[in-house]
Design a protein around this motif. Structure first.
Motif, PDB file in Angstrom:
ATOM      1  N   GLU A 101      -3.159   2.557  -6.272  1.00 16.44           N
ATOM      2  CA  GLU A 101      -3.586   1.324  -5.600  1.00 16.44           C
ATOM      3  C   GLU A 101      -5.016   1.032  -6.346  1.00 16.44           C
ATOM      4  N   PRO A 139      -0.922   8.871  -5.909  1.00 19.31           N
ATOM      5  CA  PRO A 139      -1.878   8.597  -4.983  1.00 19.31           C
ATOM      6  C   PRO A 139      -3.131   7.784  -5.686  1.00 19.31           C
ATOM      7  N   LYS A 175       0.784  -1.361   0.063  1.00 21.44           N
ATOM      8  CA  LYS A 175      -0.041  -0.014   0.035  1.00 21.44           C
ATOM      9  C   LYS A 175       0.589   1.184   0.002  1.00 21.44           C
ATOM     10  N   HIS A 198       1.202   4.150  -2.973  1.00 19.69           N
ATOM     11  CA  HIS A 198       0.665   5.497  -2.295  1.00 19.69           C
ATOM     12  C   HIS A 198       2.009   6.513  -2.544  1.00 19.69           C
TER      13      HIS A 198
END
Ligand code: ATP
Length: 624
Positions: free
Chosen positions: A190, A187, A179, A183
């Motif tokens: 994912e 942004p 994750k 990230h």
């Protein structure tokens, strides 16, 4: 300029991330790497090395630790019985020198490589490394793999090669979550990955960190990351979590998650890990063409094996067997009968097994994604799209679904729950019916790719005693990894072959492998007591002591045998109530999720449970 990012730069990043303690620092190191050291053209080449388990562009290497060990030995031109070769083969154990690295293959490999490779970087670029990894994955024979590995060794130093080994094993142990990587990269990375399962596309589309990407919906033909269930401990916790919602409870079927993408005559079967399993096509695709009433759709469900001779789901594990049969080009229905030759004659039943897909959701119909609709609405669509076929292609709907009734009690595989009592009753039925558990779903919720935040909850019975204590004898031991590296951490246990009542048993059949249940101290006490009687076998492993009957399956081979049964210790084990037909062990059945309940120092070795009594126990608890 393109194609220039050096692997040595990535290796410095790996070492930094691994050394750094806080998550924020790890993340900022990675960001700096992207901004300063990695050319945008190389993003995919780099990220597929950082998240190797998500990369679907390359096939599998077919190299788990044990095979990789022997291939590296040959690639390094070492003799199989040299000290370092033995160290690599016995990587779990460690030795005088490996000690602390025992149980960590890459570290043991690094130790061995250090003695053979220089310190200077080989100058490999990440693109060149990816080309070599492509060759490694696509090469068929062992010789070819060895040749690619030896090229890799020539073009790297020991530190770099250690990371190559970790990339091949798809576990970098960096201590930074997938994750966070996504990230920091972008942004929207994912989200985009969840709906496409395509790392290359994510890296190429989201090269500019500042440029936001419009949320993309799912598409037929691109695997979607499955929605998952959050675990809850009991019906009360489940009910509390879904408070105020319309709730549907469903049986948790025990097969393999499957996402069926139909686009005209083109059908794909994506697993939980978004691999395309073409072996399901055999036996399923014709059914889908005939019984799915739209041209394009995505169905979400569970693939099971149906045993028509006994009119029930086949045992856990059959999916792999039947898939193997299909891969081998054999008729899966007939083949399943003869891939269970390990059963003693009296237990052989003619099996007629075939795939059964239980569809519990629909994600796409015609030209439209329907994941934003409520589960209730999606169920309505499911009814329109799928024409169910008994025991072949079923749909799961509340107070209905599946043409097969559950014996006895609760007739449905799914129902709406209006109170906690409803959940409790359904769960109890599940236990009695020996299902895996239940899944509770918010009936008003949309389907969310990759979500495990609690819109679906799973409740499973914990270890239930198999009716009586199973007192089994330790006959071997397996070395652990990580915290338990270098020490025996799991046991191979056996059942006694029945002897006449006046004599002690003379032979023991391997029964299952068990490692959980004891505290570290308890485990240590057993290991210390047995240590003097461990018989180690260096590679190649020798046959077991004559008291033990085992199969030829290499998955069963322990690292040490107990010299003789009278030196050993009885363990009381419990398990999930279900047994599994055993291919790996000599006894006709093995246990699913066995767990050590306690060590029976008070019981002499010869009071070990015998095979016959155990088979009777299985039959009586199956209602036979
Ligand atoms: P487990 O090992 O418990 O199956 P998991 O991590 O694979 O867990 P979970 O999200 O915990 O997956 O549980 C959901 C899984 O349960 C699904 O991936 C699917 O394979 C299976 N399953 C069986 N029946 C259902 C059902 N009725 N609804 C949703 N998932 C189901």
């Amino acid at each position: 300029m393109t194609g220039e990012t050096k692997f040595s730069v990535l290796v410095s990043l790996f070492s930094w991330i691994q050394k750094t303690k806080t998550a924020a620092q790890k993340r900022s190191k990675f960001r700096k790497f992207l901004e300063t050291f990695c050319k945008p053209d190389d993003y995919f080449s780099a990220i597929r090395l950082i998240l190797p388990s998500l990369d679907r562009e390359r096939g599998s290497y077919g190299l788990k630790e044990s095979v990789l060990a022997t291939c590296l030995i040959d690639a390094l031109g070492m003799s199989r019985d040299s000290e370092d070769a033995v160290r690599l083969i016995n990587w779990r154990k460690g030795g005088a020198k490996t000690g602390i690295n025992a149980g960590n293959f890459a570290l043991v490999a690094a130790e061995v490589l250090q003695r053979r490779q220089g310190m200077t970087s080989g100058g490999l670029t990440i693109r060149e490394l990816n080309d070599l990894l492509d060759r490694l994955a696509s090469s068929d024979g062992r010789a070819e793999k060895i040749s690619v590995l030896s090229t890799m060794i020539k073009k790297t130093n020991a530190q770099e090669m250690k990371w190559v080994v970790m990339i091949i094993l798809k576990d970098l142990k960096l201590g930074i979550s997938e994750k966070s990587i996504f990230h920091e990269f972008h942004p929207d990375a994912e989200d985009l990955f969840n709906v496409t399962c395509d790392l290359k596309l994510v890296c190429e589309k989201l090269r500019d960190h500042r440029q936001r990407h419009k949320r993309q919906d799912i598409e037929v033909g691109k695997a979607v990351r499955p929605q998952l269930a959050m675990r809850v401990s009991d019906p009360a916790a489940a009910w509390k979590k879904l408070h105020g919602k319309d709730v549907v409870v469903e049986c948790k079927f025990d097969g393999d998650r499957i996402q069926i993408h139909k686009n005209g005559a083109e059908i794909h079967y994506y697993s939980r890990n978004f691999l395309d399993h073409s072996e399901y096509a055999h036996g399923m695709s014709d059914l889908i063409m005939q019984n799915i009433l739209v041209d394009r759709c995505i169905l979400d469900g569970e693939m099971l094996v149906w045993d028509a001779s006994s009119n029930r789901f086949a045992e856990f594990g059959s999916n792999q067997e039947i898939a193997k049969a299909a891969r081998d080009g054999l008729d899966s229905e007939r083949h399943l009968c003869c891939i269970l030759p390990f059963l003693p004659n009296h237990l052989i039943v003619p099996l007629t097994c075939h795939w059964l897909d239980v569809t519990f959701d629909i994600l796409y119909v015609g030209d439209t994604s329907v994941i934003h609709q409520s589960l209730k609405e999606r169920h309505e669509l499911l009814k329109k799209v799928v024409k169910p076929l008994k025991n072949r292609l079923e749909i799961l709907l509340p107070n209905g679904g599946l043409n097969t009734h559950r014996p006895p009690g609760e007739p449905y595989w799914s129902c709406l729950a209006y109170s906690m009592d409803d959940v409790e009753r359904f769960f109890k039925e599940t236990i009695e019916n020996r299902d895996e558990g239940i899944v509770l779903k918010d009936y008003g919720s949309k389907w969310e790719p990759g979500d495990r935040s609690g819109k679906w909850l799973k409740l499973k019975p914990e270890y239930i005693r198999a009716g009586s204590d199973l007192d089994v004898l330790i006959i071997g031991g397996y070395y652990g990894s990580g915290r338990h590296g270098g020490e025996v951490a799991q046991f191979l246990v056996g059942l006694a072959e029945q002897s006449d009542s006046n004599t002690y048993p003379r032979r023991f059949l391997s029964f299952c492998r068990v490692g959980t249940g004891l505290t570290d101290e308890e485990l240590d006490a057993v290991v210390q007591k047995l240590k003097p009687y461990f018989r180690k076998h260096e590679y190649p492993k020798k046959a077991p002591p004559s008291f033990y009957q085992v199969t030829n399956n290499s998955k069963e081979r322990p690292d040490v045998w107990i010299e003789s049964p009278e030196k050993s210790i009885i363990l009381s084990i419990t398990s999930d109530i279900r047994t599994i037909n055993s291919e790996v062990f000599a006894a006709p059945y093995s246990l699913r999720f066995p767990r050590i309940d306690r060590v029976r120092y008070d019981k002499p070795w010869y009071e070990c449970l015998d095979v016959q009594s155990f088979v009777e126990l299985v039959h009586s608890s199956n209602g036979n």
